[in-house]
Design an enzyme around this catalytic site. Structure first.
Site, PDB file in Angstrom:
ATOM      1  N   ASP A  52     -11.141 -24.280 -46.415  1.00 39.18           N
ATOM      2  CA  ASP A  52     -12.243 -24.321 -47.388  1.00 39.18           C
ATOM      3  C   ASP A  52     -13.083 -23.048 -47.259  1.00 39.18           C
ATOM      4  O   ASP A  52     -13.515 -22.684 -46.163  1.00 39.18           O
ATOM      5  CB  ASP A  52     -13.109 -25.567 -47.148  1.00 39.18           C
ATOM      6  CG  ASP A  52     -13.963 -25.923 -48.355  1.00 39.18           C
ATOM      7  OD1 ASP A  52     -14.650 -25.022 -48.885  1.00 39.18           O
ATOM      8  OD2 ASP A  52     -13.944 -27.097 -48.764  1.00 39.18           O
ATOM      9  N   SER A  93     -16.033 -27.273 -54.185  1.00 37.18           N
ATOM     10  CA  SER A  93     -14.844 -27.794 -53.516  1.00 37.18           C
ATOM     11  C   SER A  93     -14.273 -29.018 -54.217  1.00 37.18           C
ATOM     12  O   SER A  93     -13.074 -29.289 -54.109  1.00 37.18           O
ATOM     13  CB  SER A  93     -15.163 -28.150 -52.060  1.00 37.18           C
ATOM     14  OG  SER A  93     -15.465 -26.979 -51.354  1.00 37.18           O
ATOM     15  N   ASP A 270     -15.886 -22.832 -44.703  1.00 34.44           N
ATOM     16  CA  ASP A 270     -16.894 -22.842 -45.776  1.00 34.44           C
ATOM     17  C   ASP A 270     -18.311 -22.977 -45.231  1.00 34.44           C
ATOM     18  O   ASP A 270     -19.241 -22.335 -45.717  1.00 34.44           O
ATOM     19  CB  ASP A 270     -16.567 -24.010 -46.711  1.00 34.44           C
ATOM     20  CG  ASP A 270     -17.594 -24.223 -47.810  1.00 34.44           C
ATOM     21  OD1 ASP A 270     -17.742 -23.318 -48.653  1.00 34.44           O
ATOM     22  OD2 ASP A 270     -18.232 -25.285 -47.829  1.00 34.44           O
ATOM     23  N   HIS A 274     -21.686 -20.762 -45.823  1.00 35.61           N
ATOM     24  CA  HIS A 274     -22.989 -21.243 -46.299  1.00 35.61           C
ATOM     25  C   HIS A 274     -24.095 -20.891 -45.304  1.00 35.61           C
ATOM     26  O   HIS A 274     -25.228 -20.638 -45.706  1.00 35.61           O
ATOM     27  CB  HIS A 274     -22.954 -22.761 -46.501  1.00 35.61           C
ATOM     28  CG  HIS A 274     -22.190 -23.192 -47.716  1.00 35.61           C
ATOM     29  ND1 HIS A 274     -22.625 -22.932 -48.994  1.00 35.61           N
ATOM     30  CD2 HIS A 274     -21.021 -23.860 -47.850  1.00 35.61           C
ATOM     31  CE1 HIS A 274     -21.743 -23.435 -49.858  1.00 35.61           C
ATOM     32  NE2 HIS A 274     -20.761 -24.001 -49.191  1.00 35.61           N
TER      33      HIS A 274
END
Ligand code: MG
Ligand code: ZN
Length: 374
Positions: A52, A93, A270, A274
């Protein structure tokens, strides 16, 4: 040998009633009139791996932080997909995973439903209908957007408790991930862990690598919870992904003679994006890469397994600065959200050639379904 007939009968009835019955894999692919159907172009198994938020820079950072080595380099075929969603150039996602699972571009936040909010069959559900074993292994909660899009159909990714209700009736053979609270600490007071057990599942809580393969009797479907909420980060000591991936592949291979479909996610690459935390990205990237190594080792020996590795989108507008050196990277971010850059796809095994070139993210679903010969 074991077959999916060990599933409770109602599961089979359920899945066949939701869609017209299909020819079994055995009938369609092992016909004497179609010798080419036996060619290695049609893999028996597909292992779909999602990092991801894993764009080119995340992969590059993992590579050069690891002395110029990644297991990912063993894939002979690579291509790119266009990750945009139905309503934004920058996908989330949920829409990204729905594109892979259902072959349809949808709105950001959608789980297994189209722009009209109607359910679309997922490749995991189709695999169930064809008698294949199925699995999900992730480092987020098991109800998080990426795994959810393969098993659930809800309007919003935030409906975690609704997403969890799809598991007991899904027929899935194995799932490993966090989020047990979505199953047994619920507003509606249902105990989905109890419901899973009533449907024949063996449910366990695990920490780190302690997956006891001897306990994984393929007569039963299994669920392993790796946390009540989100599993730990790699930095906090989470280590199960490579071992769980290997054990899952071995288990699913024994679970059905027809083959298997599984999705493995390195969920937290991911989250490093972030957090604008380059080290977090690299730790999670290298953990995911270890899982890739275990999967490729198995697929190499097996010879009938297609492995496809990609990301749903890039996160962070992550960049590696010119002052970087091998094993000493300096990094920067332009956002704390996702970006719409092209996403690399890597493939290994029978049918891998289809994944070269540039195509829509939905084409990954088409190519996998085509590989199975459905
Ligand atoms: Mg995810
Ligand atoms: Zn994200």
């Amino acid at each position: 040998m074991l077959t999916k007939l060990f599933l409770p009968l109602f599961l089979l009835t359920l899945s066949f009633s939701s869609c017209p019955p299909r020819q079994s894999v055995a009938n369609s692919s092992v016909s004497e009139n179609e010798p080419e159907a036996l060619s290695p172009k049609h893999p028996k198994n597909i292992i779909f791996m999602v990092g991801d938020g894993m764009g080119i820079a995340q992969i590059t950072a993992g590579l050069y932080a690891n002395d110029n080595h990644l297991e990912l380099e063993r894939c002979p075929i690579s291509g790119f997909h266009k990750s945009y969603s139905n309503n934004y150039l920058t996908t989330d996602s949920a829409a990204g995973a729905t594109a892979f699972a259902c072959g349809k571009k949808t709105y950001n936040g959608a789980i297994g439903v189209g722009p009209d909010k109607q359910p679309i069959p997922t490749i995991l559900e189709q695999a169930e209908q064809h008698g294949l074993a199925t699995g999900l292994v992730v480092t987020s909660t098991i109800a998080h957007a990426t795994p959810a899009a393969f098993i659930a159909h809800v309007e919003s990714r935030k409906q975690y408790e609704d997403i969890a209700t799809f598991f007991p009736q899904s027929g899935i053979d194995l799932f490993i991930g966090g989020g047990s609270n979505h199953f047994n600490h619920r507003k509606d007071h249902r105990n989905l862990i109890q419901e899973l057990k009533e449907n024949g599942y063996v449910i366990k809580n695990i920490q780190n690598e302690s997956i006891d393969v001897a306990e994984m009797n393929p007569l039963h479907p299994f669920g392993f919870f790796t946390g009540k909420k989100d599993p730990k980060t790699y930095r906090q000591g989470r280590r199960y992904l490579p071992t769980a991936s290997q054990r899952a592949v071995e288990f699913l291979d024994k679970r059905s003679d027809e083959g298997f479909f599984m999705m493995i996610e390195g969920s937290q690459i991911d989250w490093g994006g972030h957090a604008n935390d380059g080290k977090y990205i690299i730790e999670e990237m290298l953990d995911f890469d270890k899982a890739i190594g275990k999967v490729l080792d198995w697929a190499e020996k097996d010879g009938e397994t297609l492995v496809v590795i990609t990301a749903d989108h890039e996160t962070g507008g992550f960049a590696i600065l010119p002052s970087s050196k091998m094993n000493k990277l300096k990094t920067k971010f332009v956002t704390d959200y996702h970006t719409p850059v092209l996403i690399p796809v890597f493939a290994f095994g029978p049918g891998a050639e289809q994944f070269s070139g540039i195509y829509e993210n939905t084409a990954i679903y088409d190519k996998m379904v085509n590989s199975f010969g459905w």
